[in-house]
Structures are given as C-alpha cells and as structure tokens.
Motif scaffolding. Structure first.
Motif, PDB file in Angstrom:
ATOM      1  N   ALA A  63       4.597  -2.336   5.143  1.00 24.58           N
ATOM      2  CA  ALA A  63       3.686  -1.200   5.050  1.00 24.58           C
ATOM      3  C   ALA A  63       3.728  -0.349   6.312  1.00 24.58           C
ATOM      4  O   ALA A  63       3.711   0.891   6.248  1.00 24.58           O
ATOM      5  CB  ALA A  63       2.268  -1.698   4.787  1.00 24.58           C
ATOM      6  N   VAL A  64       3.790  -0.979   7.471  1.00 24.53           N
ATOM      7  CA  VAL A  64       3.804  -0.231   8.724  1.00 24.53           C
ATOM      8  C   VAL A  64       5.119   0.531   8.890  1.00 24.53           C
ATOM      9  O   VAL A  64       5.128   1.689   9.336  1.00 24.53           O
ATOM     10  CB  VAL A  64       3.562  -1.173   9.917  1.00 24.53           C
ATOM     11  N   ILE A  65       6.233  -0.091   8.515  1.00 16.98           N
ATOM     12  CA  ILE A  65       7.512   0.623   8.574  1.00 16.98           C
ATOM     13  C   ILE A  65       7.495   1.805   7.601  1.00 16.98           C
ATOM     14  O   ILE A  65       7.995   2.891   7.911  1.00 16.98           O
ATOM     15  CB  ILE A  65       8.673  -0.329   8.255  1.00 16.98           C
ATOM     16  N   GLY A  66       6.909   1.611   6.423  1.00 18.53           N
ATOM     17  CA  GLY A  66       6.760   2.721   5.480  1.00 18.53           C
ATOM     18  C   GLY A  66       5.901   3.834   6.049  1.00 18.53           C
ATOM     19  O   GLY A  66       6.181   5.018   5.845  1.00 18.53           O
ATOM     20  N   LEU A  67       4.843   3.473   6.781  1.00 19.80           N
ATOM     21  CA  LEU A  67       3.977   4.455   7.434  1.00 19.80           C
ATOM     22  C   LEU A  67       4.776   5.273   8.446  1.00 19.80           C
ATOM     23  O   LEU A  67       4.675   6.510   8.494  1.00 19.80           O
ATOM     24  CB  LEU A  67       2.822   3.720   8.123  1.00 19.80           C
ATOM     25  N   CYS A  68       5.594   4.599   9.248  1.00 15.74           N
ATOM     26  CA  CYS A  68       6.413   5.295  10.253  1.00 15.74           C
ATOM     27  C   CYS A  68       7.457   6.186   9.585  1.00 15.74           C
ATOM     28  O   CYS A  68       7.710   7.309  10.039  1.00 15.74           O
ATOM     29  CB  CYS A  68       7.091   4.276  11.159  1.00 15.74           C
ATOM     30  N   ALA A  69       8.072   5.696   8.507  1.00 16.95           N
ATOM     31  CA  ALA A  69       9.071   6.493   7.790  1.00 16.95           C
ATOM     32  C   ALA A  69       8.450   7.762   7.226  1.00 16.95           C
ATOM     33  O   ALA A  69       9.050   8.844   7.275  1.00 16.95           O
ATOM     34  CB  ALA A  69       9.706   5.658   6.680  1.00 16.95           C
TER      35      ALA A  69
END
Length: 281
Positions: free
Chosen positions: A35-41
C-alpha cells in the motif's frame, strides 16, 4: 551509506487491506508495504501498469505510534425497488432498444421512442409499479447483500523507506507533498491529514525510528512508551516472519505480490530524539 525517508501516515480513518475477499473488506493492524509503495507511485504520477521495481527495492519499516481502534462499517446492497429518476439514466447505446421497449410497455407507445431514447440506457429490471404506475427499478424478491468494511480510527504510523540513493528518496519526499494523483490511506474514503514527508535521515530504519519522538495523536501515552515496529530484513534473519505484501505489479490484469521478511521489535526512543514540532511545519 543508507538513508531513511520517514513518512507520517495519520488520519481519522485508515484501512490497509491484506486478505479482503468479496463482502468482507478487512484492515491490517498497520500499513502494508504494498500500500505504501502504491501511495508513492501515485504521488509520482505513475499509472497502475507502470513498473515499480525501483520503489519495491526500498527496505520498508513501520512504527505504530498510535495503533488506533478497529471500526466496523455495516452495509447492505440491493433488495427492494426504487423510483427511476432522470439522473439514474446513463449513456449506453447497447441498452437503448431494451429501455425503449420497457418504457413503451409501461407508459404506452411513443414515450420509449423519444428522440433521445436512442442515445440513453438505464438500470436493468425497469417496470411500472402496480400501485402508482411510476417507473421503478429493482426486484422485490431480491435479497439484500450484507457487507462489512473495517477501518482503523485515530491511528498514526511512522513509515520508513530505506535506500542508498538519497536523491531517489528526496524525489519521493517531494512527490508526497506535491502529488500528481490523489492520495489516500488504503481506501478512497481515507485521505491523509497533514504533512506526509517527515524528514530524511542517514542510517538504518532502526536508527531512524529511535531518533524521532512519537507522533502526536489522540490521548496521552504513558511516559516511556515503547511502540512496536516491524522492520524488513533479509530472508533467514533469526526471528523474522514472512509477509506476502512485496509488490511486483499493480497492473489490474496481473496484480502480483510476493513474500518478504520482517522482524517485530519494541522501539526505545532516544533521549536526544528530535521533536516533531522541529520537523513538521
């Protein structure tokens, strides 16, 4: 030398789905790496089909300063009949003929062949109410579907992203404060509150978590409170546990996650830890 970007995740509601299925949408007790990587993307403006290999390489950790309270949101979907309103009508060439026939049967010839009917469709199961004669949509015999959605209320987490490339972390930090797409904490109904990028420090995730005071949040924590933290570690590390939230692709056609490893530990805040008032405006 490694550096750590600290990310503040706080909001009235958060929801970090891990094993959600069908009518039950759960939340993990803490933010997931996926979820956090998706947020950054999203902050960087990437599409779901774009590769995320560079972001997935970041070592991930999360400190639960305020774990929050689980909240259950109760939903029912379907069942009953409702009046067909003009705003229920949608543009759909494929349904136009069926809608026109339904309207003719309910209101008499001519109505369904209005000059605009060829450009509009509508919800299925259109009929005339036997009492009022009003056009309605839905079925009386249909059983309502009960669904559950779980959230964390009043939670605050400190996430760490570790890498050797400081410039990459600076780019992510800037994007989080100037996002190219809308950001939310797990679901679109959970926008973040306040500043996200919370500083860039040299060192490791463990060192970064001890060098910052606890995030402000609801209620007073006892003096000397030692929050739990989950820190990504290489496979085979003693005490490490597997977690299936290592993102490979967010493409809806081939969404893939693999296993990573993490350890759970208590964090002792250093006496010299910086206060948040000196970091977040």
């Amino acid at each position: 030398m490694t550096h750590v970007l600290l990310v503040r995740l706080a909001a009235p509601l958060q929801s970090w789905g891990a094993v959600s299925r069908f009518s039950r949408r759960d939340t993990h007790s803490r933010p997931t790496k996926s979820a956090v990587i998706g947020l950054c993307a999203a902050a960087l403006g990437r599409d779901r089909t774009d590769p995320v290999d560079d972001l997935a390489q970041l070592a991930f950790g999360v400190r639960a300063d305020h774990p929050g309270t689980p909240v259950r949101d109760y939903h029912t979907v379907g069942a009953g009949r409702y009046p067909l309103r003009p705003r229920d009508v949608i543009t759909d060439h494929r349904r136009a003929a069926a809608v026109a026939a339904s309207m003719d049967a309910a209101t008499g010839p001519g109505f369904g062949h209005h000059e605009l009917a060829g450009w509009y469709g509508a919800p299925k199961k259109i009929a005339a109410d036997p009492v009022s004669g009003t056009l309605v949509s839905g079925e009386l015999s249909r059983t309502a579907l009960i669904t559950e959605r779980w959230y964390l209320s009043d939670a605050a987490f400190l996430v760490g992203l570790q890498h050797e490339d400081r410039k990459r972390l600076e780019e992510i930090a800037h994007a989080l404060e100037h996002p190219k797409q809308l950001l939310w904490l797990g679901r679109k109904s959970c926008p973040p509150s306040g500043t996200l990028a919370a500083g860039l420090l040299p060192g490791t995730l463990t060192e970064a978590f001890t060098a910052r005071q606890l995030l402000p949040g609801p209620g007073q924590l006892a003096s000397g409170h030692r929050p739990w933290a989950w820190i990504q570690t290489p496979p085979g590390t003693p005490g490490a546990a597997p977690v299936n939230d290592q993102p490979v692709s967010f493409d809806p056609a081939r969404r893939i996650h693999t296993t990573r490893w993490e350890i759970r530990t208590r964090v002792t805040i250093a006496p010299t830890a910086a206060d948040w008032e000196d970091i977040i405006p």
